[in-house]
Scaffold this motif. Structure first.
Motif, PDB file in Angstrom:
ATOM      1  N   ALA A 192      -8.546  -7.266  -3.225  1.00  0.00           N
ATOM      2  CA  ALA A 192      -7.145  -6.911  -3.452  1.00  0.00           C
ATOM      3  C   ALA A 192      -7.005  -5.933  -4.618  1.00  0.00           C
ATOM      4  O   ALA A 192      -6.239  -4.964  -4.550  1.00  0.00           O
ATOM      5  CB  ALA A 192      -6.326  -8.168  -3.704  1.00  0.00           C
ATOM      6  N   ARG A 193      -7.745  -6.173  -5.691  1.00  0.00           N
ATOM      7  CA  ARG A 193      -7.693  -5.265  -6.846  1.00  0.00           C
ATOM      8  C   ARG A 193      -8.160  -3.867  -6.459  1.00  0.00           C
ATOM      9  O   ARG A 193      -7.606  -2.859  -6.925  1.00  0.00           O
ATOM     10  CB  ARG A 193      -8.549  -5.811  -7.977  1.00  0.00           C
ATOM     11  CG  ARG A 193      -7.974  -7.030  -8.676  1.00  0.00           C
ATOM     12  CD  ARG A 193      -8.883  -7.494  -9.803  1.00  0.00           C
ATOM     13  NE  ARG A 193      -8.457  -8.754 -10.353  1.00  0.00           N
ATOM     14  CZ  ARG A 193      -7.517  -8.890 -11.298  1.00  0.00           C
ATOM     15  NH1 ARG A 193      -6.898  -7.804 -11.761  1.00  0.00           N
ATOM     16  NH2 ARG A 193      -7.189 -10.075 -11.759  1.00  0.00           N
ATOM     17  N   ARG A 253      -7.668  -2.443  -3.801  1.00  0.00           N
ATOM     18  CA  ARG A 253      -6.570  -1.813  -3.068  1.00  0.00           C
ATOM     19  C   ARG A 253      -5.335  -1.616  -3.949  1.00  0.00           C
ATOM     20  O   ARG A 253      -4.277  -1.219  -3.463  1.00  0.00           O
ATOM     21  CB  ARG A 253      -6.187  -2.666  -1.836  1.00  0.00           C
ATOM     22  CG  ARG A 253      -7.292  -2.840  -0.800  1.00  0.00           C
ATOM     23  CD  ARG A 253      -7.684  -1.503  -0.180  1.00  0.00           C
ATOM     24  NE  ARG A 253      -8.511  -1.660   0.996  1.00  0.00           N
ATOM     25  CZ  ARG A 253      -9.839  -1.745   0.982  1.00  0.00           C
ATOM     26  NH1 ARG A 253     -10.490  -1.701  -0.177  1.00  0.00           N
ATOM     27  NH2 ARG A 253     -10.521  -1.862   2.107  1.00  0.00           N
ATOM     28  N   ARG A 285      -3.629  -4.020  -5.369  1.00  0.00           N
ATOM     29  CA  ARG A 285      -2.649  -5.057  -5.049  1.00  0.00           C
ATOM     30  C   ARG A 285      -2.927  -6.313  -5.882  1.00  0.00           C
ATOM     31  O   ARG A 285      -4.030  -6.870  -5.835  1.00  0.00           O
ATOM     32  CB  ARG A 285      -2.701  -5.415  -3.562  1.00  0.00           C
ATOM     33  CG  ARG A 285      -2.614  -4.213  -2.621  1.00  0.00           C
ATOM     34  CD  ARG A 285      -1.244  -3.577  -2.612  1.00  0.00           C
ATOM     35  NE  ARG A 285      -1.211  -2.359  -1.825  1.00  0.00           N
ATOM     36  CZ  ARG A 285      -1.025  -2.313  -0.513  1.00  0.00           C
ATOM     37  NH1 ARG A 285      -0.860  -3.435   0.155  1.00  0.00           N
ATOM     38  NH2 ARG A 285      -1.010  -1.156   0.118  1.00  0.00           N
ATOM     39  N   THR A 286      -1.939  -6.748  -6.624  1.00  0.00           N
ATOM     40  CA  THR A 286      -2.012  -7.985  -7.397  1.00  0.00           C
ATOM     41  C   THR A 286      -0.702  -8.741  -7.184  1.00  0.00           C
ATOM     42  O   THR A 286       0.289  -8.162  -6.709  1.00  0.00           O
ATOM     43  CB  THR A 286      -2.186  -7.702  -8.897  1.00  0.00           C
ATOM     44  OG1 THR A 286      -0.983  -7.091  -9.398  1.00  0.00           O
ATOM     45  CG2 THR A 286      -3.387  -6.796  -9.158  1.00  0.00           C
ATOM     46  N   SER A 313       2.296  -6.930  -8.432  1.00  0.00           N
ATOM     47  CA  SER A 313       2.681  -5.646  -7.842  1.00  0.00           C
ATOM     48  C   SER A 313       3.106  -5.754  -6.385  1.00  0.00           C
ATOM     49  O   SER A 313       3.612  -4.783  -5.821  1.00  0.00           O
ATOM     50  CB  SER A 313       1.516  -4.651  -7.945  1.00  0.00           C
ATOM     51  OG  SER A 313       0.420  -5.045  -7.121  1.00  0.00           O
ATOM     52  N   VAL A 314       2.905  -6.907  -5.764  1.00  0.00           N
ATOM     53  CA  VAL A 314       3.241  -7.088  -4.356  1.00  0.00           C
ATOM     54  C   VAL A 314       4.528  -7.903  -4.236  1.00  0.00           C
ATOM     55  O   VAL A 314       4.603  -9.024  -4.734  1.00  0.00           O
ATOM     56  CB  VAL A 314       2.086  -7.785  -3.596  1.00  0.00           C
ATOM     57  CG1 VAL A 314       2.523  -8.182  -2.186  1.00  0.00           C
ATOM     58  CG2 VAL A 314       0.865  -6.874  -3.524  1.00  0.00           C
ATOM     59  N   ASP A 317       2.909  -6.098   2.280  1.00  0.00           N
ATOM     60  CA  ASP A 317       2.066  -5.339   1.356  1.00  0.00           C
ATOM     61  C   ASP A 317       0.826  -6.114   0.913  1.00  0.00           C
ATOM     62  O   ASP A 317       0.017  -5.593   0.136  1.00  0.00           O
ATOM     63  CB  ASP A 317       2.881  -4.929   0.130  1.00  0.00           C
ATOM     64  CG  ASP A 317       4.009  -3.968   0.484  1.00  0.00           C
ATOM     65  OD1 ASP A 317       3.808  -3.142   1.399  1.00  0.00           O
ATOM     66  OD2 ASP A 317       5.086  -4.068  -0.129  1.00  0.00           O
ATOM     67  N   ILE A 318       0.666  -7.347   1.377  1.00  0.00           N
ATOM     68  CA  ILE A 318      -0.558  -8.095   1.079  1.00  0.00           C
ATOM     69  C   ILE A 318      -1.720  -7.395   1.781  1.00  0.00           C
ATOM     70  O   ILE A 318      -1.632  -7.097   2.975  1.00  0.00           O
ATOM     71  CB  ILE A 318      -0.442  -9.550   1.565  1.00  0.00           C
ATOM     72  CG1 ILE A 318       0.664 -10.281   0.790  1.00  0.00           C
ATOM     73  CG2 ILE A 318      -1.761 -10.284   1.419  1.00  0.00           C
ATOM     74  CD1 ILE A 318       0.981 -11.665   1.329  1.00  0.00           C
ATOM     75  N   PRO A 319      -2.799  -7.089   1.072  1.00  0.00           N
ATOM     76  CA  PRO A 319      -3.893  -6.338   1.708  1.00  0.00           C
ATOM     77  C   PRO A 319      -4.552  -7.146   2.819  1.00  0.00           C
ATOM     78  O   PRO A 319      -4.830  -8.340   2.658  1.00  0.00           O
ATOM     79  CB  PRO A 319      -4.868  -6.070   0.555  1.00  0.00           C
ATOM     80  CG  PRO A 319      -4.562  -7.125  -0.456  1.00  0.00           C
ATOM     81  CD  PRO A 319      -3.092  -7.396  -0.340  1.00  0.00           C
TER      82      PRO A 319
END
Length: 314
Positions: A29-30, A32, A34-35, A38-39, A44-46
């Protein structure tokens, strides 16, 4: 049952939990960008590609503490298999029971079942073996049974059970892998056997043919089931499931093919461009990305290798 707001809340909650305790997923996730901070939307969840399960232990609990390990099927003996760990099967079981009761059983609580697939003892890491055994245990009458052993399909017992259903007028359900049903159809044809199963009988198939039987078009397959068992195509249900998920999709029968699959309120699917991850317009083909709230110990969203088209109904 979750509405859109509740689904989003739970999905973000699970993302935060799995980000904290599932180290390979957190690293992914990082990468991408995405944390949890930030989501703000489940969309938007990878999405984790399913091939990742072959290389990584994507689990929030230590693998040795998992109640169950399901493994994907390999097409060759040397092919690496994906591993999916379940810390507990309680959520998986609840997801299956609620969905199966509504989409396959309808208004029937229990029915005589024949299972054309090995038992969990024969295939201990098979999610399908577990799923079908759960169906037999929780929805089958006492005379329900598995019909595959070390020598293959027990055709004699299948014929006996089908004939008993026809004579008694009690509905019968035949469940199994699509390729197992093809093998059963071929064996019954060689014996020139067909049966008029009573109204309310039904058939569930899943998994396609995977090179393990002759290939049939959907129309050929469901027409042959109808002719052999006198079960209307509207009562021939196809289940779309994956080892990498904890929730299954069903159609409403196959009176028309290809059928439309849909899931319960706790799973949502996006149709995306496989290269960019951008969602495709409705009616355009793309790769399926599933967000499954029942997948508590694993990852929130997986990116499949399955092609699909979004419709109004699934």
């Amino acid at each position: 049952k979750a509405d859109d707001v509740e689904f989003n809340r739970i999905a973000l909650q699970q993302f935060a939990y799995q980000f904290a305790y599932n180290k390979p997923f957190s690293k992914f996730a990082r990468s991408r960008g995405r944390t949890p901070s930030s989501v703000g939307s489940w969309e938007d969840i990878p999405a984790v590609p399913i091939n990742a399960f072959k290389a990584l232990d994507l689990t929030c609990c230590p693998p040795e503490q998992a109640e169950a390990l399901f493994m994907t099927s390999g097409t060759t003996s040397s092919q690496q298999r994906g591993k999916i760990y379940h810390q507990s099967l309680s959520v998986y079981d609840t997801s299956m029971r609620c969905n199966f009761a509504e989409r396959f059983m309808g208004d029937v609580e229990r029915i005589s079942m024949g299972i054309l697939f090995p038992t969990p003892e024969q295939l201990p890491n098979s999610s399908l073996a577990y799923y079908l055994n759960l169906a037999k245990r929780d929805f089958g009458l006492p005379n329900s049974k598995h019909l595959i052993g070390s020598d293959g399909i027990d055709i004699d017992t299948l014929i006996t059970d089908l004939t008993r259903s026809e004579v008694s007028g009690e509905p019968y359900a035949l469940l199994g892998a699509s390729f197992s049903l093809v093998h059963a159809l071929d064996s019954l044809e060689r014996r020139a056997f067909s049966v008029d199963l009573p109204a309310g009988s039904r058939i569930l198939d899943t998994g396609g043919f995977k090179g393990q039987s002759r290939e049939l078009t959907p129309d050929e397959f469901y027409d042959t089931l109808r002719k052999t068992f006198n079960v209307p195509r509207s009562h021939c249900i196809n289940m779309y499931g994956m080892t990498e998920l904890s929730t299954q999709f069903y159609d409403n029968g196959n009176a028309n093919s290809p059928s439309v699959k849909s899931g319960p309120s706790w799973i949502k699917t996006r149709v995306v461009n496989p290269l960019t991850g951008v969602e495709m317009p409705k009616g355009s083909a793309g790769v399926l990305a599933h967000t499954d709230l029942a997948h508590v110990n694993v990852v929130p969203t997986i990116l499949t290798e399955d092609l699909g088209i979004e419709t109004d109904d699934g």
